[in-house]
Design a protein around this motif. Structure first.
Motif, PDB file in Angstrom:
ATOM      1  N   ASP A  38      -6.312   3.753  -2.757  1.00  0.00           N
ATOM      2  CA  ASP A  38      -6.508   2.306  -2.740  1.00  0.00           C
ATOM      3  C   ASP A  38      -5.181   1.651  -3.124  1.00  0.00           C
ATOM      4  O   ASP A  38      -4.670   1.871  -4.223  1.00  0.00           O
TER       5      ASP A  38
ATOM      6  N   SER B 187      -4.532  -1.825  -2.899  1.00  0.00           N
ATOM      7  CA  SER B 187      -4.755  -3.269  -2.828  1.00  0.00           C
ATOM      8  C   SER B 187      -3.779  -4.074  -3.663  1.00  0.00           C
ATOM      9  O   SER B 187      -3.530  -5.256  -3.381  1.00  0.00           O
TER      10      SER B 187
ATOM     11  N   VAL C 230      -8.380  -0.814   1.164  1.00  0.00           N
ATOM     12  CA  VAL C 230      -7.978  -2.163   0.767  1.00  0.00           C
ATOM     13  C   VAL C 230      -9.229  -2.982   0.494  1.00  0.00           C
ATOM     14  O   VAL C 230     -10.198  -2.943   1.251  1.00  0.00           O
ATOM     15  N   ARG C 231      -9.229  -3.729  -0.612  1.00  0.00           N
ATOM     16  CA  ARG C 231     -10.370  -4.578  -0.932  1.00  0.00           C
ATOM     17  C   ARG C 231     -10.114  -5.996  -0.418  1.00  0.00           C
ATOM     18  O   ARG C 231      -8.972  -6.425  -0.293  1.00  0.00           O
ATOM     19  N   ILE C 232     -11.202  -6.695  -0.149  1.00  0.00           N
ATOM     20  CA  ILE C 232     -11.110  -8.089   0.296  1.00  0.00           C
ATOM     21  C   ILE C 232     -12.020  -8.938  -0.572  1.00  0.00           C
ATOM     22  O   ILE C 232     -13.224  -8.687  -0.671  1.00  0.00           O
TER      23      ILE C 232
ATOM     24  N   THR D  22      -6.319 -10.287  -3.553  1.00  0.00           N
ATOM     25  CA  THR D  22      -6.583  -9.480  -2.362  1.00  0.00           C
ATOM     26  C   THR D  22      -7.499 -10.205  -1.381  1.00  0.00           C
ATOM     27  O   THR D  22      -8.677  -9.910  -1.264  1.00  0.00           O
TER      28      THR D  22
ATOM     29  N   ARG E 260      -3.900 -10.509   3.184  1.00  0.00           N
ATOM     30  CA  ARG E 260      -3.164  -9.376   2.615  1.00  0.00           C
ATOM     31  C   ARG E 260      -3.727  -8.046   3.113  1.00  0.00           C
ATOM     32  O   ARG E 260      -2.980  -7.092   3.351  1.00  0.00           O
ATOM     33  N   ALA E 261      -5.043  -7.963   3.262  1.00  0.00           N
ATOM     34  CA  ALA E 261      -5.646  -6.740   3.771  1.00  0.00           C
ATOM     35  C   ALA E 261      -5.212  -6.467   5.206  1.00  0.00           C
ATOM     36  O   ALA E 261      -4.927  -5.322   5.587  1.00  0.00           O
TER      37      ALA E 261
ATOM     38  N   GLU F 267      -5.710   2.895  -6.943  1.00  0.00           N
ATOM     39  CA  GLU F 267      -4.452   2.240  -7.329  1.00  0.00           C
ATOM     40  C   GLU F 267      -3.414   3.193  -7.936  1.00  0.00           C
ATOM     41  O   GLU F 267      -2.935   2.995  -9.047  1.00  0.00           O
TER      42      GLU F 267
END
Length: 625
Positions: free
Chosen positions: A46, A48, A84-86, A101, A105-106, A349
């Motif tokens: 991840d 993000s 990637v988180r949204i 995020t 950005r994603a 991360e």
């Protein structure tokens, strides 16, 4: 506890199983290959936080010191996916913290990843900020919408995400509908548990799944539903029985697990859960979040999630080798899931080293940097090689050996059986650690004079001798591990919401090196207790010290005598590091047995710690004077 170290003598050779092996001189970190690993096994991360880190000046270097794009560094070491988180609108969430995020950005991260051949998992939080078991808040734009309108909101938002990614040419390879949704999402409408049996929440989930399927009838995008508490099979059975069997929501492919070993149990717990859930619901499984620490050091002013207590609970030392071996253990669990349903994992991360301005929320620091896979200067750690080396079937398999073992200590009073430790921490050459049972020659020794003694025994699993130094003195604490200096719960039984009560270490949170820390983002309740046998008849006192947030939570110390009567004393806390001691005195014990502990009924966000539990015979106290 002291430690005994074996420098050259090999006490035992254990089955290698899921573990790594000693590091030869030619490699900083090396691990055994994992048998049965799928060719397409997901080795993900991840990332993000990456755009926010780069915005604030983060620079990344490969292990040889070469400055390089962070995504390329990961790929060089075997990573093949990103996650990637949204968030819906981060300006209403944590004010730009946590990576801000949003979808834009994603999209940018997906474009960068696809350009170098990485696959992409998109994690939809359906919130303006962090979504987890303790917070699943409806985004600002939807906060006044009816339950029916929220279903449409979820559908429209999800559909737009898929369309935007497709238009960019970066169609996601997998998508999550929600993040760690054990307690539902879009609170209060979609909160669990609920009077309607969760029907409102499950309709929200079904709406998100349908939005993807309507645009992807060929199922090119795998769909995941993701829970926390990866070692807790009851959580998964309860949730997915309601989702699939009771509400008929079954149009998804993957069940995702968050598994942080310092919070969620052992690798054995994870393995049992992965195996059961994949078979019970006929789904593939992914560890969507995991992490191991490479140090307990802190590189900024923000208190870290991971310290000595968490390192001990994780089952691996806080070293680069321990980080690599821990990750290999998770991969081995996934490879062992029957019928090849263990798809892979995502490290949460690994790039988030301490960079000013890139905090978990605006104005705060980083509580994760010692769980990253880069050092404090942005240089990649050798543990990255685990992603590549687990697939190297030509690598040799080297046995694991014992390198270090704690030497236990105990104390007691004359005439009362001493409670000896029942297990000992053993460290192995791959930096994994185990609590192994001890067989004592005298399991409950009694002494008639004060002084220092020794009891011998053995650790049968590794065929090793062991001894325990015993100190007999007046007013001895009759409780085992009352000060939590071992950073464990040895001697204690915790019932209720166990996850809220964990040993910790840190200035202000403990009176020594360790304490029992408690916290919950939602209402919680637990009881922690210890039974003491063989007490000499007389009057006894129990006491404990506590500090923490001041609120309306109900918290008490208790002592149950052998007549079954429970005496209690309220514990009140007035702030961080403001320690107060509570006592219950003059409890008559005639038949040799007592149970002591604490009952906690915590309000949301109640935090604090207890330390220095003591139980002593008052006559011994007088004799000491």
């Amino acid at each position: 506890m002291r430690k005994t170290i074996w420098k050259s003598m090999i006490l035992s050779t254990l089955a290698v199983g899921s573990f790594a092996f000693p590091v030869p001189a030619s490699a900083a970190v090396q691990v055994n290959p994992v048998p049965g690993l799928r060719q397409d096994f997901i080795k993900g991360a991840d990332v993000s936080m990456l755009p926010e880190m780069e915005k604030n000046g983060a620079v990344f270097y490969d292990v040889d010191g070469t400055k390089m794009d962070e995504l390329q560094i990961m790929k060089n070491h075997g990573v093949n996916w990103i996650r990637v988180r949204i968030w819906n609108d981060p300006k209403y969430g944590v004010l730009g913290g946590g990576g801000y995020t949003d979808e834009q950005r994603a999209l940018e991260l997906a474009k960068r990843a696809k350009a170098i051949g990485l696959k992409v998992l998109v994690d939809l939080h359906y919130s303006d900020g962090w979504a987890d078991p303790g917070q699943q808040y409806t985004p600002h734009a939807w906060k006044n919408d009816s339950p029916q309108k929220l279903e449409q909101d979820v559908y429209d938002f999800t559909r737009k995400i898929v369309q935007d990614f497709r238009q960019q040419g970066t169609l996601p390879d997998m998508m999550q509908i929600g993040n760690e949704v054990k307690n539902g999402m879009l609170w209060p409408v979609g909160k669990l548990p609920a009077k309607d049996g969760g029907k409102a929440f499950f309709r929200l989930m079904a709406s998100g799944l349908k939005a993807v399927r309507d645009l992807d009838p060929d199922h090119k995008i795998k769909l995941m539903i993701h829970l926390p508490d990866g070692g807790d099979n009851d959580v998964y059975r309860k949730f997915f029985d309601m989702l699939v069997k009771d509400n008929g929501v079954n149009d998804f492919d993957v069940i995702g697990f968050s598994y942080y070993p310092f919070w969620h149990g052992s690798l054995q717990d994870l393995q049992k859960n992965l195996d059961d859930v994949s078979a019970r619901y006929g789904k593939e499984v992914v560890v969507a979040e995991t992490a191991y620490g490479f140090t307990t050091d802190n590189y900024d002013q923000e208190k870290n999630h991971y310290g000595p207590a968490e390192a001990r609970r994780s089952g691996f030392t806080a070293t680069v080798q321990g980080q690599a071996s821990g990750l290999r253990g998770v991969m081995s669990d996934l490879a062992a899931v029957p019928d090849g349903r263990g798809l892979g994992l995502f490290y949460w991360e690994p790039d988030w080293y301490a960079v000013p301005g890139a905090g978990w929320k605006a104005g705060s620091g980083n509580n994760w940097e010692n769980l990253s896979m880069f050092d404090q200067n942005g240089k990649a750690l050798d543990s990255w090689d685990v992603f590549r080396d687990v697939s190297d079937e030509t690598a040799p398999v080297v046995p694991v050996t014992v390198t270090e073992m704690d030497e236990p200590e105990a104390e007691g009073s004359t005439g009362i059986p001493v409670k000896l430790p029942q297990s000992v921490l053993v460290t192995f050459s791959d930096e994994h650690q185990e609590m192994l049972p001890i067989v004592w020659k005298d399991s409950a020794p009694v002494y008639d004079k004060d002084g220092d003694y020794s009891v011998s025994g053995s650790v049968e699993k590794i065929d090793a001798p062991i001894s325990c130094d015993v100190t007999i003195k007046p007013k001895a604490n009759l409780l085992q591990n009352g000060d939590f200096e071992s950073l464990s719960l040895d001697g204690w039984t915790v019932t209720g919401d166990k996850w809220t009560a964990q040993p910790t270490s840190g200035k202000g949170d403990a009176k020594g090196e360790g304490s029992l820390h408690y916290w919950g983002g939602t209402p919680y309740q637990f009881t922690m207790s210890q039974e003491v046998m063989g007490l000499t008849p007389g009057k006894y006192t129990v006491q404990v010290s506590a500090q923490g947030k001041e609120d309306s939570s109900k918290f008490c110390l208790f002592l149950i005598g052998d007549n079954g009567e429970k005496k209690t004393a309220e514990i009140s806390t007035t702030g961080w590091n403001q320690w107060r001691t509570v006592k219950i005195a003059d409890v008559e014990i005639k038949n040799g047995k007592a149970v002591v502990g604490v009952d906690m009924k915590g309000a949301p966000d109640k935090w604090g710690s207890v330390d220095n539990f003591k139980l002593y015979r008052q006559e011994d106290s007088k004799a000491a004077k």
